[in-house]
Motif scaffolding. Structure first.
Motif, PDB file in Angstrom:
ATOM      1  N   GLY A 125     -23.696 -13.463   6.055  1.00 21.49           N
ATOM      2  CA  GLY A 125     -22.736 -12.605   6.427  1.00 21.49           C
ATOM      3  C   GLY A 125     -21.436 -13.227   6.014  1.00 21.49           C
ATOM      4  N   ILE A 126     -20.239 -12.603   5.892  1.00 18.76           N
ATOM      5  CA  ILE A 126     -18.872 -13.147   5.539  1.00 18.76           C
ATOM      6  C   ILE A 126     -17.939 -12.465   6.449  1.00 18.76           C
ATOM      7  N   SER A 127     -16.774 -12.957   6.488  1.00 19.12           N
ATOM      8  CA  SER A 127     -15.683 -12.372   7.469  1.00 19.12           C
ATOM      9  C   SER A 127     -15.319 -10.920   6.903  1.00 19.12           C
ATOM     10  N   GLU A 180      -1.521  -9.341   0.138  1.00 15.98           N
ATOM     11  CA  GLU A 180      -1.707  -8.054   0.286  1.00 15.98           C
ATOM     12  C   GLU A 180      -2.537  -7.743   1.747  1.00 15.98           C
ATOM     13  N   VAL A 181      -3.229  -8.717   1.988  1.00 21.72           N
ATOM     14  CA  VAL A 181      -3.822  -8.603   3.342  1.00 21.72           C
ATOM     15  C   VAL A 181      -2.841  -8.627   4.494  1.00 21.72           C
ATOM     16  N   ARG A 187      -1.653  -8.762   9.864  1.00 22.98           N
ATOM     17  CA  ARG A 187      -2.468  -9.977  10.122  1.00 22.98           C
ATOM     18  C   ARG A 187      -2.643 -11.067   9.107  1.00 22.98           C
ATOM     19  N   SER A 188      -2.564 -12.160   9.331  1.00 21.93           N
ATOM     20  CA  SER A 188      -2.848 -13.388   8.371  1.00 21.93           C
ATOM     21  C   SER A 188      -4.370 -13.136   8.074  1.00 21.93           C
ATOM     22  N   TRP A 192      -8.440 -13.013   9.811  1.00 25.66           N
ATOM     23  CA  TRP A 192      -9.578 -12.299   9.425  1.00 25.66           C
ATOM     24  C   TRP A 192     -10.648 -13.270   9.045  1.00 25.66           C
ATOM     25  N   GLN A 193     -10.641 -14.235   8.506  1.00 22.99           N
ATOM     26  CA  GLN A 193     -11.613 -15.225   7.837  1.00 22.99           C
ATOM     27  C   GLN A 193     -12.147 -15.914   9.177  1.00 22.99           C
TER      28      GLN A 193
END
Length: 322
Positions: A125-127, A180-181, A187-188, A192-193
């Motif tokens: 899985g990934i963020s 861009e995120v 949000r930073s 998200w990560q």
């Protein structure tokens, strides 16, 4: 009941059971191994290689031929236009869609390719990351070209100091990604990560294979394959790609052979020199892939030699799946 002959690739609770993962460096024969296994087991193949997802570059990315595609079902090959910056997250969402639609049910599912991050995302899985509207993506790439990485880094430090401090002022691509995120979501990227996604395969029932070819044999295969690519129309593909007028920073434009052959077409290099440079770049890429697989893939990955046939010339661990 044991063995993938009987269990298939049922997608339970949003993941694939009894998945088969085949990784390996470019030109190592992994696609041929996957095709052989899929035919014998009645399975389907899912592309796990970042470049083979792009259209136009059929030959230059060594995608399966039309005849091979017709032998067993293949998914996520050539489905992305080169103008799109396809990401690991986007690939994972495409796999998730196949699972949710039931496309990967009832038959063994073989994931094959050379992109280590895809395999990691699949198994761990990934963020989750927000979708970036194209205007926002275009804006920050334009700013990178016009202002340079150092100035964008100062902007990032002002707007998102924590993310900015983790990046080098020269790392333009990651700086743009963070900006861009932030622009798209408010949000930073660090927030998200921190949210880890879910694996899309059941690790307990999955079988993991990585091809570790002899270096000298791999070099011979790389050189012979690039010569065949030229015979089959790789140069025409590069011309077609150039006619699209795409940003040179897009991932598809960085496919090995594109830059070299474009330089030859423009008269900046002789064709023999361009071909040699492309072969060298492919050898270097294969070495980086092999190093990543050697250090990043865990003990659950069975190491194969070039030419091994799962279930034939070696003991078939698939038959012991429970």
């Amino acid at each position: 009941m044991s063995g993938i002959e009987n269990s298939g690739g049922q997608a339970g609770e949003g993941h694939v059971e009894n998945a088969i993962l085949i990784a390996g460096p470019t030109a190592s024969g992994k696609s041929a191994l996957a095709l052989d296994l899929a035919e014998r087991k009645g399975g389907v193949i899912v592309n796990t290689d970042s470049m083979q997802g792009y259209s136009v570059l059929d030959v230059l990315t060594a995608r399966p031929t039309a005849a091979e595609l017709a032998r067993v079902p293949h998914y996520l090959y050539g489905h992305v236009h080169p103008s799109i910056a396809y990401s690991t997250g986007a690939w994972l969402r495409d796999v998730m869609k196949l699972i949710d639609e039931g496309t990967l049910s009832e038959r063994p599912v073989i994931f094959v390719g050379g992109t280590g991050l895809y395999f990691r995302a699949l198994a761990q899985g990934i963020s989750e990351m927000p979708d970036i509207p194209q205007p926002i993506r275009d804006r920050w790439r334009y700013e990178l070209r016009e202002q340079g990485a150092a100035k964008l880094h100062r902007i990032l430090l002002r707007e998102d100091s924590a993310a900015g401090m983790m990046l080098k002022p020269t790392d333009g691509q990651r700086i743009v990604r963070a900006l861009e995120v932030l622009d798209a979501s408010g949000r930073s990227i660090l927030e998200w990560q921190t949210a880890r996604g879910r694996p899309l395969i059941d690790r307990d029932s999955a079988r993991f294979f990585v091809i570790e070819p002899d270096r000298a044999a791999l070099v011979e295969r790389i050189e012979a394959r690039f010569d065949r690519m030229l015979e089959k129309g790789a140069l025409d593909e590069v011309k077609q790609l150039a006619s699209l007028g795409l940003d040179s920073d897009l991932p598809a434009m960085k496919a090995i052979g594109v830059r070299e052959l474009q330089a030859a077409i423009a008269g900046e290099l002789s064709f023999p020199e361009a071909i040699e440079r492309a072969k060298i770049a492919t050898r270097q890429y294969a070495k980086r892939q092999a190093t990543w697989f050697r250090h990043q893939l865990g003990p659950e990955w069975l190491r194969l030699r070039l030419g091994d046939r799962v279930g034939s010339t070696i003991s078939d661990p698939l038959s012991s799946a429970t």
